[in-house]
Design a protein around this motif. Sequence first.
Motif, PDB file in Angstrom:
ATOM      1  N   TRP A 267      23.535 -88.650  15.070  1.00 11.51           N
ATOM      2  CA  TRP A 267      22.268 -89.311  15.367  1.00 11.51           C
ATOM      3  C   TRP A 267      21.651 -90.008  14.152  1.00 11.51           C
ATOM      4  O   TRP A 267      21.068 -91.087  14.295  1.00 11.51           O
ATOM      5  CB  TRP A 267      21.291 -88.282  15.948  1.00 11.51           C
ATOM      6  N   CYS A 268      21.761 -89.418  12.972  1.00 10.36           N
ATOM      7  CA  CYS A 268      21.145 -90.039  11.786  1.00 10.36           C
ATOM      8  C   CYS A 268      21.881 -91.309  11.365  1.00 10.36           C
ATOM      9  O   CYS A 268      21.251 -92.295  10.982  1.00 10.36           O
ATOM     10  CB  CYS A 268      21.114 -89.044  10.631  1.00 10.36           C
ATOM     11  N   ASP A 269      23.198 -91.272  11.441  1.00 10.09           N
ATOM     12  CA  ASP A 269      23.961 -92.466  11.071  1.00 10.09           C
ATOM     13  C   ASP A 269      23.671 -93.617  12.025  1.00 10.09           C
ATOM     14  O   ASP A 269      23.529 -94.769  11.610  1.00 10.09           O
ATOM     15  CB  ASP A 269      25.451 -92.130  11.069  1.00 10.09           C
ATOM     16  N   GLY A 289      24.298-102.963   1.339  1.00 12.81           N
ATOM     17  CA  GLY A 289      24.458-102.550   2.724  1.00 12.81           C
ATOM     18  C   GLY A 289      23.532-101.428   3.144  1.00 12.81           C
ATOM     19  O   GLY A 289      23.609-100.989   4.298  1.00 12.81           O
ATOM     20  N   LYS A 290      22.659-100.948   2.260  1.00  7.20           N
ATOM     21  CA  LYS A 290      21.743 -99.862   2.574  1.00  7.20           C
ATOM     22  C   LYS A 290      20.326-100.280   2.196  1.00  7.20           C
ATOM     23  O   LYS A 290      20.075-100.721   1.066  1.00  7.20           O
ATOM     24  CB  LYS A 290      22.120 -98.575   1.825  1.00  7.20           C
ATOM     25  N   SER A 291      19.408-100.132   3.159  1.00  6.31           N
ATOM     26  CA  SER A 291      18.024-100.524   2.941  1.00  6.31           C
ATOM     27  C   SER A 291      17.116 -99.315   3.093  1.00  6.31           C
ATOM     28  O   SER A 291      17.518 -98.262   3.609  1.00  6.31           O
ATOM     29  CB  SER A 291      17.611-101.622   3.936  1.00  6.31           C
ATOM     30  N   SER A 295      17.400 -95.825   5.596  1.00  2.44           N
ATOM     31  CA  SER A 295      17.337 -94.477   5.029  1.00  2.44           C
ATOM     32  C   SER A 295      16.125 -93.709   5.551  1.00  2.44           C
ATOM     33  O   SER A 295      16.199 -92.491   5.797  1.00  2.44           O
ATOM     34  CB  SER A 295      17.293 -94.549   3.500  1.00  2.44           C
ATOM     35  N   LEU A 296      14.996 -94.411   5.732  1.00  2.00           N
ATOM     36  CA  LEU A 296      13.813 -93.751   6.276  1.00  2.00           C
ATOM     37  C   LEU A 296      14.045 -93.307   7.723  1.00  2.00           C
ATOM     38  O   LEU A 296      13.620 -92.212   8.133  1.00  2.00           O
ATOM     39  CB  LEU A 296      12.615 -94.697   6.199  1.00  2.00           C
ATOM     40  N   ALA A 297      14.743 -94.137   8.503  1.00  2.00           N
ATOM     41  CA  ALA A 297      15.065 -93.752   9.879  1.00  2.00           C
ATOM     42  C   ALA A 297      15.984 -92.538   9.895  1.00  2.00           C
ATOM     43  O   ALA A 297      15.807 -91.614  10.711  1.00  2.00           O
ATOM     44  CB  ALA A 297      15.710 -94.927  10.602  1.00  2.00           C
ATOM     45  N   ALA A 298      16.978 -92.500   9.011  1.00  2.00           N
ATOM     46  CA  ALA A 298      17.869 -91.342   8.941  1.00  2.00           C
ATOM     47  C   ALA A 298      17.104 -90.088   8.541  1.00  2.00           C
ATOM     48  O   ALA A 298      17.364 -88.990   9.067  1.00  2.00           O
ATOM     49  CB  ALA A 298      19.001 -91.618   7.949  1.00  2.00           C
ATOM     50  N   PHE A 299      16.149 -90.214   7.631  1.00  2.00           N
ATOM     51  CA  PHE A 299      15.347 -89.058   7.203  1.00  2.00           C
ATOM     52  C   PHE A 299      14.510 -88.507   8.352  1.00  2.00           C
ATOM     53  O   PHE A 299      14.495 -87.291   8.606  1.00  2.00           O
ATOM     54  CB  PHE A 299      14.455 -89.464   6.031  1.00  2.00           C
ATOM     55  N   SER A 373      23.061 -88.460   2.080  1.00  2.00           N
ATOM     56  CA  SER A 373      24.492 -88.576   2.356  1.00  2.00           C
ATOM     57  C   SER A 373      24.832 -89.874   3.066  1.00  2.00           C
ATOM     58  O   SER A 373      25.953 -90.384   2.925  1.00  2.00           O
ATOM     59  CB  SER A 373      24.946 -87.390   3.211  1.00  2.00           C
ATOM     60  N   GLU A 374      23.878 -90.427   3.833  1.00  2.00           N
ATOM     61  CA  GLU A 374      24.120 -91.709   4.490  1.00  2.00           C
ATOM     62  C   GLU A 374      24.030 -92.864   3.504  1.00  2.00           C
ATOM     63  O   GLU A 374      24.720 -93.876   3.661  1.00  2.00           O
ATOM     64  CB  GLU A 374      23.111 -91.890   5.629  1.00  2.00           C
ATOM     65  N   MET A 375      23.189 -92.715   2.487  1.00  2.00           N
ATOM     66  CA  MET A 375      22.987 -93.816   1.544  1.00  2.00           C
ATOM     67  C   MET A 375      24.015 -93.819   0.422  1.00  2.00           C
ATOM     68  O   MET A 375      24.452 -94.875  -0.038  1.00  2.00           O
ATOM     69  CB  MET A 375      21.589 -93.719   0.932  1.00  2.00           C
TER      70      MET A 375
END
Length: 403
Positions: A267-269, A289-291, A295-299, A373-375
């Motif tokens: 879900w976070c990815d 490729g990372k904004s 990252s805020l949505a994944a958090f 971990s996503e970033m």
Amino acid sequence: MSFRGKPLIPAPPRVISPSPTPSETRENSHDSYLGPVTRSAARRKQSAGVATQQPLQESVDEDSDPELRRARTRSRSPVKSRRVSTLTPAKSGRALKSKQKEEDEVKNIVKNTESGSGAETPNGYLAPPAPAVSVWDWREFSRSPSPLGLIPIHRHFKTFIHKHEVPRKALHVSIGFLVYWLYVSGTQTSAVTPYLMGALIPIATTDYLRHKYITLNRLYVRCLGALMRESEYAGWNGVIFYLLGTWFVLYFFPKDVSVVAVMLLSWCDTAASTFGRLYGRYTPRLRRGKSLAGSLAAFLVGVATAGWFWGLLAPKTGPFPGDDENPFMFQGLLRLPAFVLNALGLSESQGTIGGPVALGLLSLWSGLTAAGSEMIDLFGWDDNLTIPVLSGIGIWGFLKVFG
């Protein structure tokens, strides 16, 4: 008869022209007749009458005269080079040493070439750099941004499949709901890992073979192109890393940590990819490729997932048969380590928290590990592998210290 009254006019002098005059041409034409001559015959006749000039070798030492170092235009003379053998340029000791050093370097290069080291013998002319030999690198696992045109279905559905990756994200999210169903049905993690490995081996083998045979690769892309990125056309499929990361956390970590780690991957990815594509242009870029939006949505999704699992799902659905062999790490309490209690002079009860505060801290930490971990780019590995592994290690380490 007297010529006294008439001025004497001298005869004009005869001027000899370097080229034949028309009168001379007519006179010669009366003597002998010349037939029509073609251009090639005239060219051969002219070249036969001109003596061939032998090129002279010239060796000019530019070190002896600084003026010779200036750039000169290319000569149009047929004489390409001349050698002045009568002149012996005077060389300084430094110039002789540099000349000897260059000769030694050339000899070493020739020696390395003969020994098979791969160096080429210089021929005195400039040449473009040789192409680098393609060697396998572990960074090839990293997927670059998808081009357009390799997978046929991406060209027909540019927005639905190529841009927004709707089928791929639907599959991604469905794994989280599958894990939820397996958990509420009482399935233990030890019973799932054999099926994951049984699926991983044939999928990885097929993915390897499709890179060896073009026909198989075309059939593979035609059947599963909607679930692939175009960068995976010549690379490894992300499903392989998804299965590998899921198997790793379910096999090595406790039940609650492994289940949450797989849900964070699912879900976070997806949330980071969706909101990053929609609003990433309006927020600062954390890396390529990372904004900040992604990252805020994944958090936020990570915090909500951990709070929902440990706060609602686990207390209302458990325990299940076999949980004694796979106990939860989080029992609703967080404690400070013993050395911290001794350093601060606190009792065990004073260093222990529970209830919503402990759940909130664990949820915040889970969201941070999911977003981090996503970033992060760990050796260029696929995020389907790094997200569950790093999230599981982060949550397990937090509970190991404070649980």
